[in-house]
Design a protein around this motif. Structure first.
Motif, PDB file in Angstrom:
ATOM      1  N   UNK A   1       0.825  -1.209   0.000  1.00 15.09           N
ATOM      2  CA  UNK A   1       0.000   0.000   0.000  1.00 15.09           C
ATOM      3  C   UNK A   1       0.854   1.253   0.000  1.00 15.09           C
ATOM      4  N   UNK A   2       2.084   1.139   0.523  1.00 11.99           N
ATOM      5  CA  UNK A   2       3.003   2.282   0.473  1.00 11.99           C
ATOM      6  C   UNK A   2       3.673   2.355  -0.899  1.00 11.99           C
ATOM      7  N   UNK A   3       3.452   1.377  -1.717  1.00 11.67           N
ATOM      8  CA  UNK A   3       4.110   1.301  -3.018  1.00 11.67           C
ATOM      9  C   UNK A   3       3.127   1.207  -4.166  1.00 11.67           C
TER      10      UNK A   3
ATOM     11  N   UNK B   1      -2.421   0.902  -5.429  1.00  6.84           N
ATOM     12  CA  UNK B   1      -3.002   2.234  -5.429  1.00  6.84           C
ATOM     13  C   UNK B   1      -4.374   2.267  -4.762  1.00  6.84           C
TER      14      UNK B   1
END
Lengths: 159, 110
Positions: free
Chosen positions: B70-72, B75
């Motif tokens: 989710x940090x990457x 989306x």
């Protein structure tokens, strides 16, 4: 109930398609970037002020008049079904600091985000669930907001 | 064929939640991405670990298992999180909202 939702989503999607949209790069990602700076629009204090400013506050992509994301539109349409038109909506696409700041504040990685009485309630999936199981009518009642669906049911009873 | 991110999601959710039923769908083609974009996913997770937890708590468990993704590249993530009893009485996921081209409306990074 799902049939009503699908119809509502078509309405929202049609209004979005009717606009001449600029095709912009898809570069911007949701990845964690710098924290909202002290005093900036994404700071904890700034976000706190926004979520407390009104009983119903939504952070979304686009606006209630022109949602720019299917999930954000779903939130708008659900609120509309309940007759909730008076609420604060913040377009995170207009403010990258706010976009990151709201995720830090709620420790929630995605947009849209719904706040009732200053408290984070969830995103589109959770609001949909609350709508379907009657919880949203109850939560709105606690805020002194009478859901339009209660009046719709009353009208049906009279037939 | 499942892409690498789909496989990662499946592996991590399985390890974290020991689901009795798990569905991982790459919705990216419905959101304007090219085939194989792997940016928007929806998951259906059925697990006894959700018992007694509010929807918010359940979703946070799912997010925690996928925090790196989710940090990457991940989306958007649509989640259905039910206990086995809930899934048995209603084995359907609600309809997904249609795409409205959101990522095409984003400003270029300054």
């Amino acid at each position: 109930m799902n049939g009503v939702l699908r119809a509502a989503w078509r309405v929202g999607a049609a209004s979005a398609r009717g606009r001449a949209g600029r095709a912009l790069s898809q570069a911007a990602s949701e990845s964690g970037g710098a924290e909202g700076g002290g005093g900036g629009s994404g700071s904890r204090e700034a976000v706190e002020r926004l979520v407390r400013a009104h009983p119903v506050v939504v952070f979304m992509k686009g606006s209630p008049e022109q949602p720019l994301c299917g999930f954000s539109n779903a939130v708008v349409q659900i609120l509309r079904l309940h007759g909730v038109e008076d609420y604060r909506a913040h377009d995170v696409l207009q403010d990258p600091d706010l976009r990151q700041g709201i995720k830090n504040y709620s420790n929630w990685p995605t947009i849209p985000q719904v706040y009732l009485n200053g408290e984070f309630v969830g995103g589109c999936d959770i609001l949909l669930q609350m709508h379907q199981n009657g919880d949203l009518v109850e939560e709105l009642k606690k805020l002194g907001i009478r859901s339009a669906l209660l009046d719709a049911e009353k009208d049906q009873d009279k037939k | 064929a499942e892409g690498p991110l789909a496989r990662t999601i499946r592996t991590k959710l399985t390890a974290a939640l020991q689901p009795s039923h798990l569905q991982v769908l790459d919705d990216s083609p419905r959101h304007g991405g090219p085939p194989g974009a792997e940016s928007h996913f929806s998951v259906v997770v059925v697990s006894g670990r959700f018992a007694g937890l509010s929807p918010l708590q359940r979703h946070r468990l799912v997010h925690a298992a996928l925090s790196a993704e989710l940090a990457g590249p991940l989306h958007a993530l649509a989640i259905v999180a039910r206990t086995p009893q809930q899934w048995e009485s209603d084995p359907r996921a609600p309809p997904r909202p249609p795409c409205m081209g959101g990522s095409k409306h984003e400003r270029d990074a300054a």
